[in-house]
Design a protein around this motif. Structure first.
Motif, PDB file in Angstrom:
ATOM      1  N   THR A   1       0.983  -1.182  -0.085  1.00  0.00           N
ATOM      2  CA  THR A   1      -0.071  -0.014   0.103  1.00  0.00           C
ATOM      3  C   THR A   1       0.832   1.213   0.099  1.00  0.00           C
ATOM      4  OG1 THR A   1      -0.115   0.002   2.481  1.00  0.00           O
ATOM      5  CG2 THR A   1      -1.916  -1.166   1.248  1.00  0.00           C
ATOM      6  N   THR A   2       0.295   2.375  -0.397  1.00  0.00           N
ATOM      7  CA  THR A   2       0.839   3.578  -0.383  1.00  0.00           C
ATOM      8  C   THR A   2       0.017   4.710   0.438  1.00  0.00           C
ATOM      9  OG1 THR A   2       2.088   5.255  -1.375  1.00  0.00           O
ATOM     10  CG2 THR A   2       0.432   3.811  -2.704  1.00  0.00           C
ATOM     11  N   PRO A   3       0.090   5.176   1.334  1.00  0.00           N
ATOM     12  CA  PRO A   3      -0.704   6.079   2.060  1.00  0.00           C
ATOM     13  C   PRO A   3      -0.773   7.486   1.413  1.00  0.00           C
ATOM     14  CG  PRO A   3       1.090   5.754   3.614  1.00  0.00           C
ATOM     15  CD  PRO A   3       1.186   4.689   2.494  1.00  0.00           C
ATOM     16  N   ASP A   4       0.307   7.738   0.721  1.00  0.00           N
ATOM     17  CA  ASP A   4       0.606   9.245   0.377  1.00  0.00           C
ATOM     18  C   ASP A   4       0.900   9.369  -0.910  1.00  0.00           C
ATOM     19  OD1 ASP A   4       3.112   7.960   0.336  1.00  0.00           O
ATOM     20  OD2 ASP A   4       3.955   9.558   2.028  1.00  0.00           O
ATOM     21  N   GLY A   5       0.048   8.239  -1.891  1.00  0.00           N
ATOM     22  CA  GLY A   5       0.451   8.411  -3.577  1.00  0.00           C
ATOM     23  C   GLY A   5       1.715   7.908  -3.918  1.00  0.00           C
ATOM     24  N   GLY A   6       2.537   7.135  -3.169  1.00  0.00           N
ATOM     25  CA  GLY A   6       3.812   6.617  -3.701  1.00  0.00           C
ATOM     26  C   GLY A   6       5.134   7.243  -2.803  1.00  0.00           C
TER      27      GLY A   6
END
Length: 188
Positions: free
Chosen positions: A96-101
């Motif tokens: 997952t990426t909580p901040d767009g990458g």
């Protein structure tokens, strides 16, 4: 056979003592090599007759019982079991990426690994009042700025932004008031 005036190597001529000495040296060298070869093991011979069994010894003290072990027969089973466990764990893994990458989180079961990247992410056109994270890229006034820290400041007016691409100048014949109507593009 060379003729008498020929400059080639002449045949050796030895005295009786010199000839005997050379013959002895050659014989000693041959004897040394023969002895060295005799020390090398030869081919394996036929097994001899089996001897008589000796008397049985006294019974010794019993040792401590060891832990149950595994033998080579179990190796294939263990390899398959380990492979199945790894495959099962990988099926439950999530990325997952909580901040767009910018941050990548890889979770396998209860264990979470996090990797921070230094990616520049396009945040679009700068908007008054919006917050930007370090690494966000915005356009403002025709230029591209990259945030150097978390900020809400206006690009170009704060050290929180670095100018990445400066706006170019208009060409000589640019006319802002002349709205050009785009013509359709036709492909052949």
């Amino acid at each position: 056979m060379p003729s008498p005036g020929d400059p080639s190597i002449p045949a050796p001529q030895y005295t009786l003592h010199e000839g005997l000495r050379i013959a002895l040296e050659v014989g000693q060298r041959a004897l040394t090599e023969a002895r060295a070869r005799a020390r090398l093991p030869g081919p394996r011979g036929e097994p001899g007759p089996e001897g008589k069994q000796g008397p049985r010894g006294e019974k010794g003290d019993a040792g401590a019982k060891g832990e149950p072990g595994r033998n080579a027969f179990d190796l294939n089973y263990l390899q398959n079991y380990a492979g199945e466990q790894v495959a099962r764990a990988l099926k439950t893994a999530t990325m997952t990426t909580p901040d767009g990458g910018r941050t990548l989180r890889w979770a396998v079961g209860d264990v979470v690994h996090e990797i921070k990247t230094a990616l520049v992410l396009d945040a679009g056109i700068w908007r008054e009042g919006a917050s930007y994270a370090a690494g966000d890229a915005v356009t403002h006034g025709g230029s591209l700025f990259i945030a150097q820290a978390d900020t809400a400041a206006r690009p170009g007016k704060s050290d929180d932004w670095r100018l990445a691409v400066k706006r170019g100048t208009d060409g000589r014949d640019a006319r802002q008031e002349d709205k050009r109507i785009p013509e359709p593009v036709r492909f052949k």
